[in-house]
Structure formats: C-alpha cells, structure tokens
Motif scaffolding. Structure first.
Motif, mmCIF file in Angstrom:
data_model
loop_
_atom_site.group_PDB
_atom_site.id
_atom_site.type_symbol
_atom_site.label_atom_id
_atom_site.label_comp_id
_atom_site.label_asym_id
_atom_site.label_seq_id
_atom_site.Cartn_x
_atom_site.Cartn_y
_atom_site.Cartn_z
ATOM 1 N N ARG A 12 0.850 -1.197 0.000
ATOM 2 C CA ARG A 12 0.000 0.000 0.000
ATOM 3 C C ARG A 12 0.880 1.239 0.000
ATOM 4 O O ARG A 12 2.018 1.206 0.453
ATOM 5 C CB ARG A 12 -0.890 0.053 1.233
ATOM 6 C CG ARG A 12 -1.901 -1.066 1.297
ATOM 7 C CD ARG A 12 -3.040 -0.703 2.174
ATOM 8 N NE ARG A 12 -3.853 -1.880 2.445
ATOM 9 C CZ ARG A 12 -4.828 -1.905 3.320
ATOM 10 N NH1 ARG A 12 -5.108 -0.818 4.023
ATOM 11 N NH2 ARG A 12 -5.528 -2.990 3.526
ATOM 12 N N LEU A 14 0.979 4.878 1.707
ATOM 13 C CA LEU A 14 0.406 5.606 2.833
ATOM 14 C C LEU A 14 0.713 7.088 2.703
ATOM 15 O O LEU A 14 1.813 7.469 2.279
ATOM 16 C CB LEU A 14 0.997 5.065 4.135
ATOM 17 C CG LEU A 14 0.777 3.571 4.383
ATOM 18 C CD1 LEU A 14 1.623 3.101 5.555
ATOM 19 C CD2 LEU A 14 -0.695 3.277 4.625
ATOM 20 N N TRP A 34 -3.233 2.371 16.815
ATOM 21 C CA TRP A 34 -3.772 1.989 15.495
ATOM 22 C C TRP A 34 -3.968 0.495 15.308
ATOM 23 O O TRP A 34 -4.735 0.082 14.451
ATOM 24 C CB TRP A 34 -2.902 2.561 14.379
ATOM 25 C CG TRP A 34 -1.512 2.008 14.280
ATOM 26 C CD1 TRP A 34 -0.389 2.551 14.828
ATOM 27 C CD2 TRP A 34 -1.086 0.849 13.580
ATOM 28 N NE1 TRP A 34 0.710 1.781 14.522
ATOM 29 C CE2 TRP A 34 0.304 0.726 13.752
ATOM 30 C CE3 TRP A 34 -1.747 -0.115 12.817
ATOM 31 C CZ2 TRP A 34 1.046 -0.306 13.203
ATOM 32 C CZ3 TRP A 34 -1.005 -1.153 12.270
ATOM 33 C CH2 TRP A 34 0.371 -1.237 12.460
ATOM 34 N N GLN A 122 -5.626 -11.735 6.125
ATOM 35 C CA GLN A 122 -6.785 -10.978 6.601
ATOM 36 C C GLN A 122 -6.391 -10.096 7.786
ATOM 37 O O GLN A 122 -6.742 -8.914 7.842
ATOM 38 C CB GLN A 122 -7.911 -11.932 7.005
ATOM 39 C CG GLN A 122 -9.155 -11.229 7.494
ATOM 40 C CD GLN A 122 -10.252 -12.218 7.895
ATOM 41 O OE1 GLN A 122 -10.021 -13.407 8.069
ATOM 42 N NE2 GLN A 122 -11.445 -11.703 8.059
ATOM 43 N N ASN A 125 -4.273 -7.157 6.540
ATOM 44 C CA ASN A 125 -5.116 -6.129 5.909
ATOM 45 C C ASN A 125 -5.804 -5.285 6.982
ATOM 46 O O ASN A 125 -5.895 -4.063 6.856
ATOM 47 C CB ASN A 125 -6.158 -6.765 4.983
ATOM 48 C CG ASN A 125 -5.672 -6.880 3.567
ATOM 49 O OD1 ASN A 125 -5.211 -5.906 2.976
ATOM 50 N ND2 ASN A 125 -5.756 -8.073 3.012
ATOM 51 N N PHE A 126 -6.275 -5.918 8.047
ATOM 52 C CA PHE A 126 -6.888 -5.209 9.173
ATOM 53 C C PHE A 126 -5.875 -4.239 9.787
ATOM 54 O O PHE A 126 -6.189 -3.074 10.060
ATOM 55 C CB PHE A 126 -7.387 -6.233 10.204
ATOM 56 C CG PHE A 126 -7.990 -5.625 11.430
ATOM 57 C CD1 PHE A 126 -9.273 -5.099 11.416
ATOM 58 C CD2 PHE A 126 -7.268 -5.590 12.621
ATOM 59 C CE1 PHE A 126 -9.832 -4.535 12.564
ATOM 60 C CE2 PHE A 126 -7.817 -5.032 13.774
ATOM 61 C CZ PHE A 126 -9.101 -4.506 13.738
ATOM 62 N N LEU A 128 -3.192 -2.900 8.308
ATOM 63 C CA LEU A 128 -2.909 -1.806 7.376
ATOM 64 C C LEU A 128 -4.059 -0.812 7.303
ATOM 65 O O LEU A 128 -3.827 0.393 7.170
ATOM 66 C CB LEU A 128 -2.584 -2.359 5.993
ATOM 67 C CG LEU A 128 -1.229 -3.048 5.872
ATOM 68 C CD1 LEU A 128 -1.058 -3.638 4.483
ATOM 69 C CD2 LEU A 128 -0.095 -2.088 6.206
ATOM 70 N N ASP A 129 -5.292 -1.287 7.409
ATOM 71 C CA ASP A 129 -6.442 -0.376 7.449
ATOM 72 C C ASP A 129 -6.348 0.541 8.671
ATOM 73 O O ASP A 129 -6.555 1.758 8.579
ATOM 74 C CB ASP A 129 -7.766 -1.152 7.493
ATOM 75 C CG ASP A 129 -8.091 -1.867 6.196
ATOM 76 O OD1 ASP A 129 -7.472 -1.584 5.152
ATOM 77 O OD2 ASP A 129 -8.993 -2.746 6.237
ATOM 78 N N GLY A 130 -6.032 -0.041 9.835
ATOM 79 C CA GLY A 130 -5.890 0.741 11.055
ATOM 80 C C GLY A 130 -4.742 1.722 10.971
ATOM 81 O O GLY A 130 -4.847 2.872 11.407
ATOM 82 N N ALA A 132 -3.437 3.086 8.182
ATOM 83 C CA ALA A 132 -3.801 4.157 7.242
ATOM 84 C C ALA A 132 -4.738 5.163 7.912
ATOM 85 O O ALA A 132 -4.559 6.379 7.768
ATOM 86 C CB ALA A 132 -4.425 3.578 5.983
ATOM 87 N N ALA A 133 -5.719 4.677 8.648
ATOM 88 C CA ALA A 133 -6.654 5.577 9.333
ATOM 89 C C ALA A 133 -5.928 6.402 10.392
ATOM 90 O O ALA A 133 -6.181 7.599 10.541
ATOM 91 C CB ALA A 133 -7.777 4.764 9.967
ATOM 92 N N HIS A 134 -5.033 5.783 11.142
ATOM 93 C CA HIS A 134 -4.253 6.485 12.165
ATOM 94 C C HIS A 134 -3.398 7.598 11.546
ATOM 95 O O HIS A 134 -3.373 8.716 12.041
ATOM 96 C CB HIS A 134 -3.377 5.495 12.923
ATOM 97 C CG HIS A 134 -2.347 6.126 13.806
ATOM 98 N ND1 HIS A 134 -2.669 6.740 14.984
ATOM 99 C CD2 HIS A 134 -1.007 6.261 13.648
ATOM 100 C CE1 HIS A 134 -1.563 7.222 15.533
ATOM 101 N NE2 HIS A 134 -0.550 6.935 14.742
#
Length: 138
Positions: A12, A14, A34, A122, A125-126, A128-130, A132-134
């Motif tokens: 990804r 960022l 995160w 999985q 991915n969880f 990396l989602d956290g 990115a949001a952080h």
C-alpha cells in the motif's frame, strides 16, 4: 523467509512520510493506538522482544509475543510471532520505501498452510487499514 509454504504480500501507499510510518510500527504507544492493542511492550533491536494483547472486534483479547530478527531504521522490520502449537515462530517482514510525503509499505509472510496464510493476510489487511486511518488523523 522460507521459500517453502504459502506466501502473501500486501503493498500500500500511505499518506505519511517514512519516519511517521516507522514510528507507528516501533513506538509502543503509537502501535497500540492503530493496531487495537493493549499492554504493548517493544524492544526494537535485533534480538529484542515484543508483546501485546490484541483486542479484536467483539472484545476478545489475544495475547501475542515474538521478537525482532532484523531492524533497519525507516526501511525494514522482520518480526517473529510465537504461535501456540508451532515449534518455530512465524516471521513477518515490513518493508518501507520513502516517497517524500508518502511511504510505500509492503508486508509479507510465508506460512505452512493456505488456511494459515489466508488468516494472516486478513489480519495484516486489518492492521494496514488501522495504520492508514491512524496516519490520516496524526
């Protein structure tokens, strides 16, 4: 990493400079925020150990621990994770590429079974989602 087994790689880009991404992975307080983790303890150096309690959706608490096998500041972390019932820890590599105000991150692992790989992918991915949001709010 082993060449035998089931691999996955996630990549990804960022929206944060590499030093902030590195800090998110290596400073316990940042990681806990995160990664939905509590009781985070990091000794980020080759041979150092880490531990945390992941709090997964629904409130289940999962204690985790491992070590660091490779640490290259702002570039690469290779971490081991102790898995119950497994003789050797599972390794995960985190590679960072500096792109000015952005960072490309690549997570990769090799696991013993397709099911283990799918579960780890999985979970990654969880994570990396956290992350990115952080970073979007940091």
């Amino acid at each position: 990493m082993s060449t035998v087994g089931y691999d996955y790689t996630l990549t990804r880009t960022l929206d944060a400079p590499v030093d902030k991404v590195w800090a998110a992975w290596t400073i316990a307080e940042h990681y806990g925020t995160w990664a939905s983790a509590e009781e985070v303890v990091f000794d980020v150096r080759p041979g150092g150990a880490w531990s945390s309690v992941m709090v997964i959706p629904g409130g289940t608490r999962v204690p985790l621990s491992g070590g660091y096998t490779e640490v290259v500041e702002n570039k690469r972390l290779v971490m081991s994770m102790n898995v119950p019932g497994r003789d050797e820890p599972v390794l995960m590599a985190v590679d960072l590429t500096d792109d000015g105000e952005r960072t490309q991150i690549r997570l990769s692992q090799t696991l013993d079974t397709a099911e283990d790989r799918d579960q780890a992918e999985q979970g990654s991915n969880f994570l990396l989602d956290g992350l990115a949001a952080h970073l979007a709010t940091a």
